[in-house]
Each structure stands twice: as C-alpha cells, then as structure tokens.
Design a protein around this motif. Structure first.
Motif, PDB file in Angstrom:
ATOM      1  N   VAL A  98       0.836  -1.197   0.000  1.00 40.63           N
ATOM      2  CA  VAL A  98       0.000   0.000   0.000  1.00 40.63           C
ATOM      3  C   VAL A  98       0.873   1.251   0.000  1.00 40.63           C
ATOM      4  N   ARG A  99       1.992   1.200   0.758  1.00 41.65           N
ATOM      5  CA  ARG A  99       2.861   2.364   0.880  1.00 41.65           C
ATOM      6  C   ARG A  99       3.712   2.576  -0.374  1.00 41.65           C
ATOM      7  N   ASN A 100       4.137   1.483  -1.001  1.00 39.08           N
ATOM      8  CA  ASN A 100       5.062   1.577  -2.133  1.00 39.08           C
ATOM      9  C   ASN A 100       4.561   0.709  -3.283  1.00 39.08           C
ATOM     10  N   PRO A 101       3.487   1.167  -3.938  1.00 42.20           N
ATOM     11  CA  PRO A 101       2.906   0.329  -4.990  1.00 42.20           C
ATOM     12  C   PRO A 101       3.677   0.365  -6.309  1.00 42.20           C
ATOM     13  N   ARG A 102       4.763   1.130  -6.378  1.00 39.42           N
ATOM     14  CA  ARG A 102       5.526   1.192  -7.621  1.00 39.42           C
ATOM     15  C   ARG A 102       6.251  -0.123  -7.867  1.00 39.42           C
ATOM     16  N   LEU A 103       6.351  -0.485  -9.117  1.00 39.59           N
ATOM     17  CA  LEU A 103       7.025  -1.725  -9.495  1.00 39.59           C
ATOM     18  C   LEU A 103       8.492  -1.413  -9.754  1.00 39.59           C
ATOM     19  N   ASP A 104       9.341  -1.616  -8.751  1.00 41.35           N
ATOM     20  CA  ASP A 104      10.764  -1.324  -8.897  1.00 41.35           C
ATOM     21  C   ASP A 104      11.572  -2.197  -7.935  1.00 41.35           C
ATOM     22  N   ASP A 105      12.902  -2.045  -8.002  1.00 36.11           N
ATOM     23  CA  ASP A 105      13.786  -2.851  -7.160  1.00 36.11           C
ATOM     24  C   ASP A 105      13.635  -2.511  -5.683  1.00 36.11           C
ATOM     25  N   ASP A 106      13.275  -1.260  -5.379  1.00 38.29           N
ATOM     26  CA  ASP A 106      13.082  -0.883  -3.978  1.00 38.29           C
ATOM     27  C   ASP A 106      11.951  -1.696  -3.346  1.00 38.29           C
ATOM     28  N   GLU A 110      12.426  -4.265  -0.142  1.00 40.24           N
ATOM     29  CA  GLU A 110      11.615  -4.183   1.075  1.00 40.24           C
ATOM     30  C   GLU A 110      10.833  -5.477   1.307  1.00 40.24           C
ATOM     31  N   LEU A 111      10.397  -6.086   0.207  1.00 37.51           N
ATOM     32  CA  LEU A 111       9.692  -7.356   0.322  1.00 37.51           C
ATOM     33  C   LEU A 111      10.619  -8.423   0.906  1.00 37.51           C
ATOM     34  N   GLU A 112      11.858  -8.483   0.451  1.00 40.75           N
ATOM     35  CA  GLU A 112      12.812  -9.463   0.974  1.00 40.75           C
ATOM     36  C   GLU A 112      13.048  -9.250   2.467  1.00 40.75           C
ATOM     37  N   THR A 113      13.161  -7.972   2.875  1.00 42.53           N
ATOM     38  CA  THR A 113      13.352  -7.664   4.298  1.00 42.53           C
ATOM     39  C   THR A 113      12.155  -8.107   5.120  1.00 42.53           C
ATOM     40  N   LYS A 134      13.901 -11.240 -11.487  1.00 44.11           N
ATOM     41  CA  LYS A 134      14.195 -11.609 -12.869  1.00 44.11           C
ATOM     42  C   LYS A 134      12.963 -11.452 -13.751  1.00 44.11           C
ATOM     43  N   ARG A 135      11.834 -11.868 -13.242  1.00 44.86           N
ATOM     44  CA  ARG A 135      10.596 -11.750 -14.021  1.00 44.86           C
ATOM     45  C   ARG A 135      10.205 -10.291 -14.233  1.00 44.86           C
ATOM     46  N   MET A 136      10.473  -9.469 -13.226  1.00 42.70           N
ATOM     47  CA  MET A 136      10.176  -8.037 -13.359  1.00 42.70           C
ATOM     48  C   MET A 136      11.056  -7.397 -14.431  1.00 42.70           C
ATOM     49  N   HIS A 137      12.351  -7.746 -14.429  1.00 43.83           N
ATOM     50  CA  HIS A 137      13.262  -7.188 -15.428  1.00 43.83           C
ATOM     51  C   HIS A 137      12.934  -7.668 -16.837  1.00 43.83           C
ATOM     52  N   LYS A 138      12.284  -8.824 -16.940  1.00 38.96           N
ATOM     53  CA  LYS A 138      11.825  -9.304 -18.249  1.00 38.96           C
ATOM     54  C   LYS A 138      10.479  -8.696 -18.633  1.00 38.96           C
ATOM     55  N   ARG A 139      10.006  -7.787 -17.783  1.00 39.34           N
ATOM     56  CA  ARG A 139       8.732  -7.075 -18.016  1.00 39.34           C
ATOM     57  C   ARG A 139       7.534  -8.029 -18.066  1.00 39.34           C
ATOM     58  N   GLU A 140       7.574  -9.062 -17.193  1.00 35.87           N
ATOM     59  CA  GLU A 140       6.429  -9.963 -17.109  1.00 35.87           C
ATOM     60  C   GLU A 140       5.284  -9.350 -16.300  1.00 35.87           C
ATOM     61  N   PHE A 141       5.576  -8.327 -15.495  1.00 31.54           N
ATOM     62  CA  PHE A 141       4.559  -7.714 -14.651  1.00 31.54           C
ATOM     63  C   PHE A 141       4.218  -6.328 -15.176  1.00 31.54           C
ATOM     64  N   ALA A 142       2.941  -6.096 -15.393  1.00 28.63           N
ATOM     65  CA  ALA A 142       2.513  -4.781 -15.873  1.00 28.63           C
ATOM     66  C   ALA A 142       2.565  -3.737 -14.767  1.00 28.63           C
ATOM     67  N   ASP A 143       2.314  -4.167 -13.534  1.00 27.56           N
ATOM     68  CA  ASP A 143       2.315  -3.235 -12.407  1.00 27.56           C
ATOM     69  C   ASP A 143       2.534  -4.026 -11.113  1.00 27.56           C
ATOM     70  N   ALA A 144       2.488  -3.316  -9.990  1.00 35.92           N
ATOM     71  CA  ALA A 144       2.722  -3.961  -8.698  1.00 35.92           C
ATOM     72  C   ALA A 144       1.626  -4.968  -8.368  1.00 35.92           C
ATOM     73  N   SER A 145       0.426  -4.762  -8.871  1.00 39.88           N
ATOM     74  CA  SER A 145      -0.655  -5.721  -8.628  1.00 39.88           C
ATOM     75  C   SER A 145      -0.332  -7.070  -9.249  1.00 39.88           C
ATOM     76  N   ALA A 146       0.281  -7.040 -10.434  1.00 42.22           N
ATOM     77  CA  ALA A 146       0.672  -8.287 -11.091  1.00 42.22           C
ATOM     78  C   ALA A 146       1.771  -8.982 -10.294  1.00 42.22           C
ATOM     79  N   LEU A 147       2.687  -8.183  -9.726  1.00 45.20           N
ATOM     80  CA  LEU A 147       3.734  -8.773  -8.893  1.00 45.20           C
ATOM     81  C   LEU A 147       3.137  -9.398  -7.631  1.00 45.20           C
ATOM     82  N   LEU A 148       2.148  -8.712  -7.066  1.00 45.26           N
ATOM     83  CA  LEU A 148       1.476  -9.242  -5.878  1.00 45.26           C
ATOM     84  C   LEU A 148       0.825 -10.586  -6.186  1.00 45.26           C
ATOM     85  N   LYS A 149       0.222 -10.700  -7.340  1.00 44.43           N
ATOM     86  CA  LYS A 149      -0.399 -11.960  -7.751  1.00 44.43           C
ATOM     87  C   LYS A 149       0.641 -13.056  -7.901  1.00 44.43           C
TER      88      LYS A 149
END
Length: 379
Positions: A98-106, A110-113, A134-149
């Motif tokens: 909720v705080r950081n919905p951007r799809l990036d390495d940060d 934070e997720l790993e922590t 790796k999947r994010m860098h291959k642009r498999e996720f359109a946004d943070a919601s896709a990463l959450l899924k």
C-alpha cells in the motif's frame, strides 16, 4: 431442557499394588480405571421418568427455541483473512504494497526484508525475491498488482505440498500421540481436537500422559468434561508409558474410534525426557504394532526460526508425522510456516487462529496465504 449427570461413584476400596508394566502387557484382561465413563442411552432410559406426551405444536415450538439457543451459543467462525490480517506478518506485507505500490527494485528489496523479518528464512526469502526480480526485469509484470499476484502464487506453491489433512479413519482406535516443548498449547490443542472429532460423530478417549507438569491432568479432565469424553489418568508423577498403555487397552476394548494421548512438554535438548517418548512408542506397539498412527507435534507460531531445531530433534527422536502450528493470529513470525514446509516437508495438519475450539482449522494453503496478503493494492 433436562441434563443428566453421572452419579458419583462410591469410594473405592484399597487395591493391591499394580503389577509391573511388562506383566500387564501380557494380561489382556487387566481392568482399567477411568476418571469418567460415558453414560449410555440404556442407563438414561432406566433412570429417567417417562415424560407426558405434549401437543404436536407445543413440541415443535420448543424444538425451535432449543435450536435457536444452540445456534446462538456457537462461536462465530471468522474468516482466515479476519484472523490473520491483524498479525504482524500480514500487516508488514499489506503496509509494504500500500505504501510503495511502484514496481521497482526498492519494492522487492523491502519485500525481501519483510519476509526475512517474518522468519520465512534467508535462503527461501532470497530465492523467492530474486525469481520475482528476474521476471520483473523481463517485463512480465505490468504493475505492482501483477507482482502481488505472482508473490501469492509462489507462496501457495511453497505450502501446497504440506497441505495434508489428518485422516483418522484408517485404524480403530486411531492413536494420536501429541508432543512438543513446554508452553506451546499442547493440552489445549488436544481439547480442541477432541471437540472436532466428537462433532464429526467419532468416539474419542483422552490419555493424560503429561504426568510431570502440575495441574496438567486436571486440565485435560476439564477438557474431557467439556467435550463429554472419558479421560484415563493415574495422577501426577505416574509413569507416562503406563498411563498411555492403559488408555490404549481401554480404547481397544470399548471400540473407541480415536485415542489422543498427551505427553509432558520437554525441551528438545533434554535427552532423558526425549528418550521417554521412544519408550511410550515401544509400549504401545506391544498392543498395536502400528501405534501411534500419528505423532503430532504442536509448535508455537511465535517461536520463529527456533521451531526449525525443535522439529528436527523431535522428528529424529519421536518420529513426528504431522504438525500443528498455534498462535498464528497475532504473531509477526508467521513466516516460519514457509520455513518448516521448505525444510522438512512434514504435513501441516492444523493451525491455531484464535482461542475458541472452531479456531483450530484444518490447514488450507490458499486461505492462509490470502489471509496474509492484501486483497488488492486498494486495501
């Protein structure tokens, strides 16, 4: 509504000292003393006076009232999300997205922590996050919601193999030996299991094998009275193997479907007490070569990574075949579920999500993960 209470038995006469355990093994007809015994329908029929026949409408109205009262007395069963959303692990994950919905390495850092802090384990957390990276860098996720899924799918994949409900229908009696360290909620878990099996229509008997802790026998008797199931005991400081042997003999003679045996809590570093678990198993096998049919280890969900060493020692000494993880509704260490699944692959039979009997749930991997993650980035 009438309630029938068991008549208090007369004071028993003094009995001679019981023969050694090995002699009782060979004497199949040795009587067993119970603290309580079920009241049969025939006994009630002999003692209860006949009731006058009520008009049909009055009887129907009375039945409706009784049913309504029974339903009102039942605790409300809250959803997994309701139970888990207040845990520290769920709050950290929800806050992160909720705080950081951007799809990036940060976001992934934070997720790993968050995963490591919740005791998922360093190796498991790193492997999971690097795969997402790796999947994010291959642009498999359109946004943070896709990463959450994708995160949800990975967490469910970790837990799905250990989602194996306990089947107590394979033997009669089916013997469940409960083990664990002190203070994990072992006796309470036994009481909740007795309630669950009784509600399923199975006859249950309890064995008070925790003869070390003060008041442990009385605590189990209280659960027995509450669930209307008999408890076999010999008092504090009795030989635990002897108590459980007597209980198994009694369960066999009565045709009881499930026997749940309590044992004294012990640290995994206490060699003498750990060896006692092996003795209990050997004694039971003299009556039933397959017993115990389940060695159920109860783990406190707030323990975190210490649970790993506990399970390893109990598995090697007592032959643990299934796990119950308690107190998951309020802990920040719920990630230990993933660590246990990855390290041992032992079936997680039940999880404790609260104080009531209905809060001991059959483990459901998808429901558990969904209870930890936000439903969406909108909360």
């Amino acid at each position: 509504m009438l309630k029938f209470w068991k008549k208090k038995p007369a004071e028993p006469a003094a009995t001679p000292e019981a023969p050694p355990l090995d002699e009782r093994v060979e004497q199949a007809a040795v009587p067993v003393t119970f603290d309580s015994s079920p009241v049969t329908a025939e006994a009630l029929a002999e003692t209860a006076p006949p009731e006058p026949e009520a008009p049909e409408l009055e009887a129907e109205a009375e039945a409706t009232v009784v049913a309504a009262e029974a339903q009102a007395a039942q605790p409300v069963k809250r959803s997994w999300r309701e139970r888990l959303s207040g845990s520290g692990f769920a709050k950290s994950l929800s806050s992160l997205f909720v705080r950081n919905p951007r799809l990036d390495d940060d976001l992934l850092d934070e997720l790993e922590t968050a995963l490591i802090t919740a005791d998922v384990g360093v190796e498991a957390s790193t492997t999971l996050v690097e795969d997402l990276r790796k999947r994010m860098h291959k642009r498999e996720f359109a946004d943070a919601s896709a990463l959450l899924k994708a995160l949800r799918e990975q967490l469910v994949t970790l837990l799905k193999p250990v989602e194996q409900p306990l089947d107590v229908s394979t033997h009669t009696p089916f013997v469940v030996l409960t083990v664990g360290i002190n203070g994990v909620g072992k006796t309470t878990t036994i009481g909740k299991l007795a309630r669950r099996f009784s509600d399923e229509g199975r006859s249950v008997m309890l064995a008070a094998g925790d003869t070390f802790r003060a008041a442990a026998v009385e605590q189990l008797k209280t659960w027995g009275d509450r669930n209307q199931v008999p408890v076999v005991s010999q008092g504090q400081d009795a030989d635990a193997a002897s108590v459980i042997f007597d209980a198994l003999q009694a369960a066999r003679s009565r045709g009881t479907r499930v026997l749940i045996a309590d044992t004294a809590g012990r640290l995994h570093t206490q060699g003498g007490l750990m060896d006692e678990l092996g003795k209990i198993g050997r004694v039971m096998k003299k009556l039933d070569p397959g017993a115990p049919h389940e060695v159920l280890m109860v783990i406190d969900g707030t323990t975190g990574q210490n649970a790993i060493s506990q399970v390893r020692q109990f598995r090697d000494t007592a032959g643990v075949t299934g796990l119950v993880v308690t107190k998951l509704d309020g802990t920040a260490k719920g990630g230990v579920m993933f660590a246990l699944a990855r390290e041992f692959g032992l079936p997680i039979r039940y999880v404790g999500l609260g104080e009531t009997a209905t809060d001991l749930r059959v483990f459901d991997a998808e429901a558990f993960v969904d209870g930890l993650l936000p439903a969406s980035l909108g909360g």
